[in-house]
Motif scaffolding. Structure first.
Motif, short mmCIF file in Angstrom:
data_model
loop_
_atom_site.label_atom_id
_atom_site.label_comp_id
_atom_site.label_asym_id
_atom_site.label_seq_id
_atom_site.Cartn_x
_atom_site.Cartn_y
_atom_site.Cartn_z
N ALA A 157 -8.13 -0.29 -1.02
CA ALA A 157 -7.61 -0.60 0.50
C ALA A 157 -6.87 -1.95 0.41
CB ALA A 157 -8.37 0.11 1.17
N ASP A 158 -7.91 -2.70 0.25
CA ASP A 158 -7.94 -4.29 0.26
C ASP A 158 -7.36 -4.94 -0.49
OD1 ASP A 158 -8.23 -3.31 3.54
OD2 ASP A 158 -10.39 -3.68 2.48
N CYS A 159 -6.40 -4.80 -0.81
CA CYS A 159 -5.80 -5.25 -2.39
C CYS A 159 -6.36 -7.13 -2.35
CB CYS A 159 -4.78 -5.64 -2.46
SG CYS A 159 -3.87 -6.31 -3.72
N PRO A 160 -6.66 -8.09 -3.31
CA PRO A 160 -7.01 -9.21 -2.93
C PRO A 160 -5.92 -9.94 -3.21
CG PRO A 160 -8.74 -8.82 -4.67
CD PRO A 160 -7.49 -7.09 -4.13
N PRO B 15 0.77 -1.58 0.36
CA PRO B 15 0.44 -0.16 0.02
C PRO B 15 1.12 1.29 0.00
CG PRO B 15 -0.70 -1.87 1.72
CD PRO B 15 0.75 -2.28 1.15
N GLY B 16 0.49 2.01 -0.19
CA GLY B 16 0.82 3.19 -0.73
C GLY B 16 0.58 4.57 0.21
N ALA B 17 1.04 5.76 -0.07
CA ALA B 17 0.65 6.51 1.64
C ALA B 17 -1.06 6.87 1.64
CB ALA B 17 1.62 7.93 1.10
N ASP B 18 -1.68 6.54 0.21
CA ASP B 18 -3.37 6.94 0.89
C ASP B 18 -3.80 5.70 1.19
OD1 ASP B 18 -2.85 5.34 -1.43
OD2 ASP B 18 -3.27 6.96 -2.91
N GLY B 19 -2.97 4.73 1.47
CA GLY B 19 -3.09 3.51 2.55
C GLY B 19 -3.64 2.39 0.78
N ARG B 20 -3.54 2.69 -0.26
CA ARG B 20 -4.09 2.08 -0.91
C ARG B 20 -3.39 0.76 -2.14
NH1 ARG B 20 -8.49 5.24 -4.90
NH2 ARG B 20 -6.69 6.00 -5.45
#
Length: 79
Positions: free
Chosen positions: A40-43, A28-33
């Protein structure tokens, strides 16, 4: 080298290395994605974590068998 010619340890190591590589790319980057999936929740990262968790549980390195449980009905042999 193709899979039929790999040992179980080599397959295990390749799975672990691939899962680590995926986690690096899907961190995840600085934005949480995730920078690739943009979620946001990468499968994909979740699947890679599951692979690593499963790989830690497998014990490929010990080829010795555990001693059989003693049968209480069999008489013990004097050594």
């Amino acid at each position: 080298m193709t899979a039929p010619f790999l040992s179980l340890a080599q397959i295990h190591n390749r799975l672990v290395l691939t899962a680590r590589w995926v986690l690096r790319d899907h961190r995840p980057g600085a934005d949480g994605r995730c920078p690739i999936c943009r979620t946001a929740d990468c499968p994909v990262a979740a699947a890679a974590r599951d692979v690593l968790r499963a790989a830690e549980e497998v014990q490929l390195w010990s080829t010795a068998t555990r001693p059989a449980a003693l049968d209480r009905d069999e008489p013990r042999q004097a050594g």
